[in-house]
Scaffold this motif. Structure first.
Motif, mmCIF file in Angstrom:
data_model
loop_
_atom_site.group_PDB
_atom_site.id
_atom_site.type_symbol
_atom_site.label_atom_id
_atom_site.label_comp_id
_atom_site.label_asym_id
_atom_site.label_seq_id
_atom_site.Cartn_x
_atom_site.Cartn_y
_atom_site.Cartn_z
ATOM 1 N N THR A 9 0.863 -1.181 0.000
ATOM 2 C CA THR A 9 0.000 0.000 0.000
ATOM 3 C C THR A 9 0.899 1.231 0.000
ATOM 4 O O THR A 9 2.113 1.130 0.214
ATOM 5 N N TYR A 41 0.707 4.988 -6.687
ATOM 6 C CA TYR A 41 -0.146 4.016 -6.007
ATOM 7 C C TYR A 41 -1.483 4.639 -5.624
ATOM 8 O O TYR A 41 -2.540 4.037 -5.810
ATOM 9 N N HIS A 45 -4.992 3.484 -7.103
ATOM 10 C CA HIS A 45 -6.014 3.023 -6.176
ATOM 11 C C HIS A 45 -7.313 3.796 -6.375
ATOM 12 O O HIS A 45 -8.401 3.203 -6.410
#
Length: 102
Positions: A9, A41, A45
């Motif tokens: 993450t 990221y 996402h």
């Protein structure tokens, strides 16, 4: 859904600590590169979340349209040549009036 497949993450990347060696990488360069990765990221996402929401909305829309189509009786079933000729005759009367029958 996607969180089951992704191992890292943005938080994991941010909190990652690297050991320094005698002739290791410059910590500033590593930090800058990790910052870029974190931004990517987060962008990926968010894009995945948006696409999943749109996918659900479109599935519901298709489902609703399918139900609506199956609930509405077909109006053209049972149309015969007689029905078509009758409609054509009525149309001719409307367009040409009584001139055809005088």
């Amino acid at each position: 859904m996607i969180s089951d497949k992704v191992k890292l993450t943005a938080k994991d990347i941010l909190e990652k600590e690297f050991k320094s060696g005698m002739r290791g990488y410059k910590p500033e360069d590593v930090d800058k590169f990790l910052d870029l990765i974190i931004k990517d990221y987060e962008t990926f996402h968010q894009e995945i979340e948006d696409l999943q929401q749109e996918n659900l909305r479109l599935k519901k829309q298709v489902e609703g349209a399918s139900k609506q189509r199956s609930a509405a009786p077909s109006q053209q079933t049972g149309t015969t040549n007689f029905d078509i000729l009758k409609r054509l005759s009525n149309l001719e009367k409307h367009v040409f009036g009584n001139k055809l029958y005088d």
